[in-house]
Design a protein around this motif. Structure first.
Motif, short mmCIF file in Angstrom:
data_model
loop_
_atom_site.label_atom_id
_atom_site.label_comp_id
_atom_site.label_asym_id
_atom_site.label_seq_id
_atom_site.Cartn_x
_atom_site.Cartn_y
_atom_site.Cartn_z
N MET A 239 -7.73 -9.23 -25.83
CA MET A 239 -9.17 -9.02 -25.88
C MET A 239 -9.80 -10.03 -26.83
O MET A 239 -9.22 -10.40 -27.84
CB MET A 239 -9.49 -7.60 -26.36
N THR A 240 -11.00 -10.49 -26.49
CA THR A 240 -11.70 -11.45 -27.33
C THR A 240 -12.94 -10.81 -27.91
O THR A 240 -13.42 -9.77 -27.43
CB THR A 240 -12.08 -12.69 -26.52
N TRP B 180 -14.41 -3.86 -37.00
CA TRP B 180 -13.74 -2.59 -37.32
C TRP B 180 -12.53 -2.32 -36.43
O TRP B 180 -11.84 -1.32 -36.61
CB TRP B 180 -14.73 -1.43 -37.21
N TYR B 181 -12.24 -3.22 -35.48
CA TYR B 181 -11.17 -2.97 -34.52
C TYR B 181 -9.81 -3.07 -35.20
O TYR B 181 -9.58 -3.95 -36.05
CB TYR B 181 -11.25 -3.97 -33.37
N THR C 261 -4.91 -4.78 -27.02
CA THR C 261 -5.30 -6.16 -26.77
C THR C 261 -4.81 -6.71 -25.43
O THR C 261 -5.29 -7.77 -25.00
CB THR C 261 -4.80 -7.09 -27.90
N TYR C 262 -3.87 -6.05 -24.77
CA TYR C 262 -3.39 -6.55 -23.48
C TYR C 262 -4.50 -6.45 -22.44
O TYR C 262 -5.11 -5.38 -22.25
CB TYR C 262 -2.17 -5.77 -23.02
N GLU C 263 -4.77 -7.55 -21.77
CA GLU C 263 -5.76 -7.58 -20.69
C GLU C 263 -5.02 -7.70 -19.36
O GLU C 263 -4.41 -8.73 -19.08
CB GLU C 263 -6.71 -8.76 -20.87
N PHE D 149 -6.70 8.00 -33.65
CA PHE D 149 -7.93 7.49 -33.02
C PHE D 149 -7.59 6.37 -32.04
O PHE D 149 -8.09 6.34 -30.89
CB PHE D 149 -8.89 6.98 -34.09
N TRP D 150 -6.72 5.46 -32.45
CA TRP D 150 -6.38 4.31 -31.63
C TRP D 150 -5.39 4.67 -30.53
O TRP D 150 -5.33 3.98 -29.49
CB TRP D 150 -5.87 3.17 -32.50
#
Length: 235
Positions: free
Chosen positions: A1-2, A7-8, A110-112, A133-134
């Protein structure tokens, strides 16, 4: 992800000292007694993975499961945050003749997935790197990678013991599971896991899976500290 928000969660920082070079990864692979080619082949058969299926293996580690899916005729995306893990897994795949596999340096957040939706997403002993949360964000992202009716398999350190019994349960787990140095995961390894990583309770995981649009088809509490789930994507 870009263009991630400030806060990520930065999951790429979660690759620990065991995964910084190939020699350490090889030592890690030898400790993975639950991830032998034979055991992963049995899981591939149990899930019904076969020719024509697309499989995403999140937290693919040293690649044993992803390799077995391709040997069964599927196409695999092996995703991991560690360069050294991926290098080791590529070498294993080459030796095994597993060519129908793509490797991606990324993680749950982050995997797209840019190709066709997957029939299966599998993750084993990796989700615990994420706080709760994540984990929820990861489940939502996994649902978006799957075909409607596709299957998600999760196995990890997940606590099904009564919360009030946490101290006794954790101590029993470490006492039962720990091996001497050089023979497997040591007491220090398990202590570090509980202290620094994010394994959580089964009732929390199950609620998040349902919120993400999964039907839980099967749940097995393999021990008070390990669970597996087979889910169907209804989102």
């Amino acid at each position: 992800m870009t263009n991630l928000a400030a806060w990520y969660f930065d999951e790429l920082k979660m690759a620990g000292v065991d995964f910084e070079d190939v020699a350490q990864v090889e030592a890690f692979d030898l400790k993975q007694l639950s991830s032998t080619p034979e055991k992963e082949q049995a899981l591939v058969s149990r899930l019904g993975i076969s020719s024509g299926h697309t499989v995403i293996d999140l937290g693919a580690g040293t690649g044993t499961f992803a390799i077995q899916t391709t040997l069964a005729g599927a196409f695999a995306h092996a995703v991991d945050i560690s360069h050294a893990m991926l290098a080791y897994a590529r070498n294993k795949a080459q030796k095994a003749g597993a060519t129908n596999i793509h490797f991606h340096r990324a993680g749950f957040l982050t995997y797209e997935h840019t190709s066709s939706l997957a029939d299966f997403v599998v993750t084993k002993s990796a989700l615990h790197i994420l706080p709760d949360f994540w984990k929820m964000v990861a489940f939502l992202r996994i649902s978006s990678m799957l075909k409607p009716g596709g299957h998600f398999y999760l196995r990890d350190v997940i606590f099904s013991f009564p919360p009030a019994e946490y101290e006794m349960s954790i101590n029993k787990w470490i006492e039962r599971a720990a091996k001497p140095e050089g023979e497997g995961w040591t007491a220090k390894d398990y202590e570090m896991h509980v202290r620094q990583e994010y394994s959580t309770f089964a009732w929390i995981v199950e609620g998040m899976l349902q919120q993400a649009g999964f039907d839980i088809l099967e749940v097995n509490y393999l021990s008070p500290v390990t669970a597996e789930y087979l889910c169907k994507n209804t989102a």
